[in-house]
Design a protein around this motif. Sequence first.
Motif, mmCIF file in Angstrom:
data_model
loop_
_atom_site.group_PDB
_atom_site.id
_atom_site.type_symbol
_atom_site.label_atom_id
_atom_site.label_comp_id
_atom_site.label_asym_id
_atom_site.label_seq_id
_atom_site.Cartn_x
_atom_site.Cartn_y
_atom_site.Cartn_z
ATOM 1 N N ARG A 82 -6.085 11.391 -10.538
ATOM 2 C CA ARG A 82 -4.685 11.399 -10.124
ATOM 3 C C ARG A 82 -3.804 10.692 -11.165
ATOM 4 O O ARG A 82 -2.635 11.061 -11.338
ATOM 5 C CB ARG A 82 -4.543 10.782 -8.738
ATOM 6 C CG ARG A 82 -5.146 11.692 -7.668
ATOM 7 C CD ARG A 82 -4.906 11.202 -6.262
ATOM 8 N NE ARG A 82 -3.502 11.236 -5.880
ATOM 9 C CZ ARG A 82 -2.849 12.318 -5.456
ATOM 10 N NH1 ARG A 82 -3.483 13.487 -5.379
ATOM 11 N NH2 ARG A 82 -1.587 12.252 -5.092
ATOM 12 N N GLN B 296 -11.563 10.440 4.335
ATOM 13 C CA GLN B 296 -10.757 9.308 4.793
ATOM 14 C C GLN B 296 -10.982 9.072 6.289
ATOM 15 O O GLN B 296 -11.165 7.940 6.732
ATOM 16 C CB GLN B 296 -9.284 9.579 4.530
ATOM 17 C CG GLN B 296 -8.346 8.529 5.090
ATOM 18 C CD GLN B 296 -6.898 8.878 4.815
ATOM 19 O OE1 GLN B 296 -6.502 9.006 3.667
ATOM 20 N NE2 GLN B 296 -6.119 9.054 5.858
ATOM 21 N N THR C 256 -3.461 5.469 1.621
ATOM 22 C CA THR C 256 -2.628 5.679 0.428
ATOM 23 C C THR C 256 -3.099 6.847 -0.433
ATOM 24 O O THR C 256 -2.553 7.077 -1.507
ATOM 25 C CB THR C 256 -2.626 4.416 -0.458
ATOM 26 O OG1 THR C 256 -3.929 4.247 -1.061
ATOM 27 C CG2 THR C 256 -2.275 3.170 0.344
ATOM 28 N N MET C 257 -4.111 7.572 0.026
ATOM 29 C CA MET C 257 -4.767 8.557 -0.839
ATOM 30 C C MET C 257 -4.522 9.965 -0.334
ATOM 31 O O MET C 257 -5.125 10.407 0.640
ATOM 32 C CB MET C 257 -6.264 8.272 -0.896
ATOM 33 C CG MET C 257 -6.581 6.859 -1.348
ATOM 34 S SD MET C 257 -8.338 6.506 -1.220
ATOM 35 C CE MET C 257 -8.305 4.706 -1.281
ATOM 36 N N ALA C 258 -3.641 10.695 -0.984
ATOM 37 C CA ALA C 258 -3.332 12.064 -0.589
ATOM 38 C C ALA C 258 -4.349 13.041 -1.173
ATOM 39 O O ALA C 258 -5.015 12.751 -2.169
ATOM 40 C CB ALA C 258 -1.930 12.431 -1.070
ATOM 41 N N TYR D 81 0.813 -1.212 0.000
ATOM 42 C CA TYR D 81 0.000 0.000 0.000
ATOM 43 C C TYR D 81 0.850 1.269 0.000
ATOM 44 O O TYR D 81 0.763 2.094 0.897
ATOM 45 C CB TYR D 81 -0.944 -0.013 1.222
ATOM 46 C CG TYR D 81 -1.900 -1.177 1.174
ATOM 47 C CD1 TYR D 81 -3.074 -1.118 0.440
ATOM 48 C CD2 TYR D 81 -1.592 -2.371 1.829
ATOM 49 C CE1 TYR D 81 -3.934 -2.207 0.372
ATOM 50 C CE2 TYR D 81 -2.445 -3.457 1.772
ATOM 51 C CZ TYR D 81 -3.608 -3.374 1.036
ATOM 52 O OH TYR D 81 -4.454 -4.453 0.969
ATOM 53 N N PRO D 82 1.669 1.473 -1.041
ATOM 54 C CA PRO D 82 2.366 2.752 -1.182
ATOM 55 C C PRO D 82 1.373 3.846 -1.557
ATOM 56 O O PRO D 82 0.218 3.568 -1.921
ATOM 57 C CB PRO D 82 3.348 2.487 -2.331
ATOM 58 C CG PRO D 82 2.642 1.466 -3.166
ATOM 59 C CD PRO D 82 1.925 0.575 -2.184
ATOM 60 N N GLN D 83 1.814 5.094 -1.466
ATOM 61 C CA GLN D 83 0.947 6.200 -1.867
ATOM 62 C C GLN D 83 0.488 6.006 -3.319
ATOM 63 O O GLN D 83 1.255 5.574 -4.185
ATOM 64 C CB GLN D 83 1.683 7.531 -1.732
ATOM 65 C CG GLN D 83 1.769 8.017 -0.291
ATOM 66 C CD GLN D 83 0.393 8.388 0.268
ATOM 67 O OE1 GLN D 83 -0.271 9.295 -0.233
ATOM 68 N NE2 GLN D 83 -0.039 7.683 1.303
ATOM 69 N N ASP D 84 -0.784 6.330 -3.559
ATOM 70 C CA ASP D 84 -1.394 6.219 -4.890
ATOM 71 C C ASP D 84 -1.286 4.797 -5.454
ATOM 72 O O ASP D 84 -1.114 4.607 -6.672
ATOM 73 C CB ASP D 84 -0.780 7.228 -5.869
ATOM 74 C CG ASP D 84 -1.453 8.594 -5.775
ATOM 75 O OD1 ASP D 84 -2.661 8.655 -5.478
ATOM 76 O OD2 ASP D 84 -0.766 9.598 -6.006
#
Length: 250
Positions: free
Chosen positions: A112, A140, A182-184, A77-80
């Motif tokens: 994104r 979130q 993971t969602m900025a 689960y890295p960013q995006d």
Amino acid sequence: MNITTEIFDGFDGAPLALHRMGAGRPVVLLHGLFSSAEVNWIKFGTAAKLAAAGFECLMPDLRVHGQSAAPHEAAAYPQDVLVRDLEALITHLELSDFDLVGFSLGSRTAARAVIAGMRPRRLVLSGMGLEGLAGWARRQDFFVDVIDRFGTIKRDDAAYFAQQFLKTMGTDRAAARLLLGTMADTDPAELAAITVPTLVLCGDQDNDNGSAEQLAEALPDARLALIPGTHMSSVTMPQLGDELVKFLTA
């Protein structure tokens, strides 16, 4: 209309499900949070309308959803991560000319991905407003709270319906909690990178992700279409498929 299902590798090799319907111009459809391709696109006939109009509907179950893997390792689960999985799908299918449609979480992922350099011919952001991209942290926190209080939320609580949807879908809550991290947020200034023709499509009673009107105004080449329904009911409406066909065939 026949539906086939196959497995492709996510960005890290995780097995993810891809459902196909129809033949013709490829359109990738990304479903919403805690939902699935079946619930968002197939069950209520939206994919069938697109297929009848000459499209091949390519409908992945996002990581942690539907028939796709829901790993519990933090490295998955890295960013995006969903953008990375979408990029893996486009590579797997060897797509160079396609349309991209999202609903809710799928719209966040699609937007994104385009900001990161993906170039569909046309883009549809449905079930999404400006705050759903720029103010995601608040949403979130809401969903993390639903997961943490799962099973104890009473009917008069604003989080009750989300709890019941999680229960109905059989969502893996531990994996979902990892995915939510993971969602900025998306800086509204970044939306200038979305230069492809875009349809912002939203239920006329759907304010879950903020203002669809403000999102359309913030995009360089977008128009707004409203259909009947709330965030949850709009995906059941025949007008959803009608508007998608109209925009993608214009």
